[in-house]
Design an enzyme around this catalytic site. Sequence first.
Site, mmCIF file in Angstrom:
data_model
loop_
_atom_site.group_PDB
_atom_site.id
_atom_site.type_symbol
_atom_site.label_atom_id
_atom_site.label_comp_id
_atom_site.label_asym_id
_atom_site.label_seq_id
_atom_site.Cartn_x
_atom_site.Cartn_y
_atom_site.Cartn_z
ATOM 1 N N ARG A 163 -16.673 65.853 14.091
ATOM 2 C CA ARG A 163 -16.118 67.140 13.329
ATOM 3 C C ARG A 163 -15.494 66.878 11.892
ATOM 4 O O ARG A 163 -14.835 65.775 11.826
ATOM 5 C CB ARG A 163 -15.254 67.773 14.129
ATOM 6 C CG ARG A 163 -15.900 68.903 15.322
ATOM 7 C CD ARG A 163 -16.561 69.835 14.910
ATOM 8 N NE ARG A 163 -17.272 70.736 15.996
ATOM 9 C CZ ARG A 163 -18.218 70.516 16.482
ATOM 10 N NH1 ARG A 163 -19.142 69.645 16.027
ATOM 11 N NH2 ARG A 163 -18.755 71.421 17.403
ATOM 12 N N GLU A 171 -17.459 74.488 6.685
ATOM 13 C CA GLU A 171 -18.986 74.369 6.574
ATOM 14 C C GLU A 171 -19.357 75.803 6.176
ATOM 15 O O GLU A 171 -18.895 76.687 6.752
ATOM 16 C CB GLU A 171 -19.691 74.010 7.716
ATOM 17 C CG GLU A 171 -19.135 72.411 8.049
ATOM 18 C CD GLU A 171 -19.647 71.850 9.318
ATOM 19 O OE1 GLU A 171 -20.329 72.492 10.054
ATOM 20 O OE2 GLU A 171 -19.482 70.676 9.558
ATOM 21 N N HIS A 223 -24.743 69.616 9.144
ATOM 22 C CA HIS A 223 -24.569 69.520 10.433
ATOM 23 C C HIS A 223 -25.704 69.752 11.298
ATOM 24 O O HIS A 223 -25.922 70.808 12.044
ATOM 25 C CB HIS A 223 -23.556 70.797 10.730
ATOM 26 C CG HIS A 223 -22.757 70.734 12.079
ATOM 27 N ND1 HIS A 223 -21.371 71.186 12.120
ATOM 28 C CD2 HIS A 223 -23.176 69.946 13.230
ATOM 29 C CE1 HIS A 223 -20.967 70.997 13.259
ATOM 30 N NE2 HIS A 223 -22.095 70.123 14.183
HETATM 31 C C1 GLV Z 1 -22.575 70.117 17.645
HETATM 32 O O1 GLV Z 1 -21.748 69.967 16.579
HETATM 33 C C2 GLV Z 1 -21.759 70.568 18.734
HETATM 34 O O2 GLV Z 1 -20.687 70.759 19.044
HETATM 35 O O3 GLV Z 1 -22.874 71.099 19.793
#
Ligand code: GLV
Length: 328
Positions: free
Chosen positions: A236, A265, A284
Amino acid sequence: MLRNVVITQPLPADRLQALSKQCNVQVLDGSLPLSEALSRDELSACHGVICLLTDAIDSPLLEAMPNLQFVSSVSVGVDHIAVEALTRRSIPVGNTPGVLVDTTADAAFALLLAAARRVAEGDRYIRDGQWRPESRWSPDFFLGKDVSGGTLGIIGLGAIGQAVARRAAGFNMKVIGWTPSGREVPGVDSVSLEELLLRSDFVSVHLALAPQTHNLLDAEKIATMKPGAVLVNTARGGIVDESALAAALDSGHLYAAGLDVFEREPVATSSPLLRHPRVVVVPHIGSATTLTRAKMVDIAVQNAASALLGQPMPHCVNPEVYPAAAPH
Ligand code: GLV
């Protein structure tokens, strides 16, 4: 009476068929936060939510949902959900661990290799028409950093951190690790966070975002990283102080970074990180393969279906909401 379940964004219809028989399903288009996409009455009448990591399920929203019985997220991370507030109301929160482990570890390794060997920079170089006869191959052309034989420091030794360690073994890397729980993992030498930052040629972050891990890698910690190190973050964005990272790259203290996640984001194109040529960025997509995403949706639907039947969710982040099994 059938209960009302809101799905915050369209998911593959074939994976929702069974659920549609169990409840009234309302699928939103994801363009608005839940608090604006639903009327007061709809929020109040909602019994369950299937959400994504981009949906803030926060306390003000929860106050408007007095009849909520479960939240099921199509993600392993749940930092977008006010889990404590839900636990206080005995509402289970589901997530999708396990199925994305290898996919995310692959993404972390892809970023590590791309950052070390300047893959994105080389790609831009060719596309921009800079690879010309006068800039042809030479012994010092586009030099990168060796991955094989380097030391990899893994921050967070859960399932994804361990999967990254297995990949590193194939690259003949020395693997050291630190995790807040002090967990020991075979094949990984456990060290303090300070020692990890001091010794690692590559650092890969695999922790959940929580108040204790927010800005864990701040300016002070980044300054103690081994000169010339590469930082990879597929966990993160909030775990790494982005301004401090950009400054460490600009000063030449760090060699490169590979980033899948950002504090906010979508990341702003004005971010100083994007100006740095040795920062490799992706939007991401750590778990983004067709198969893995399908498995994540299936788990989120199973979690919701179990909650609707009054059964424990197979993957619940706050299992304390379920009364302990009666002693025999
Ligand atoms: C991706 O970042 C998730 O948390 O699944």
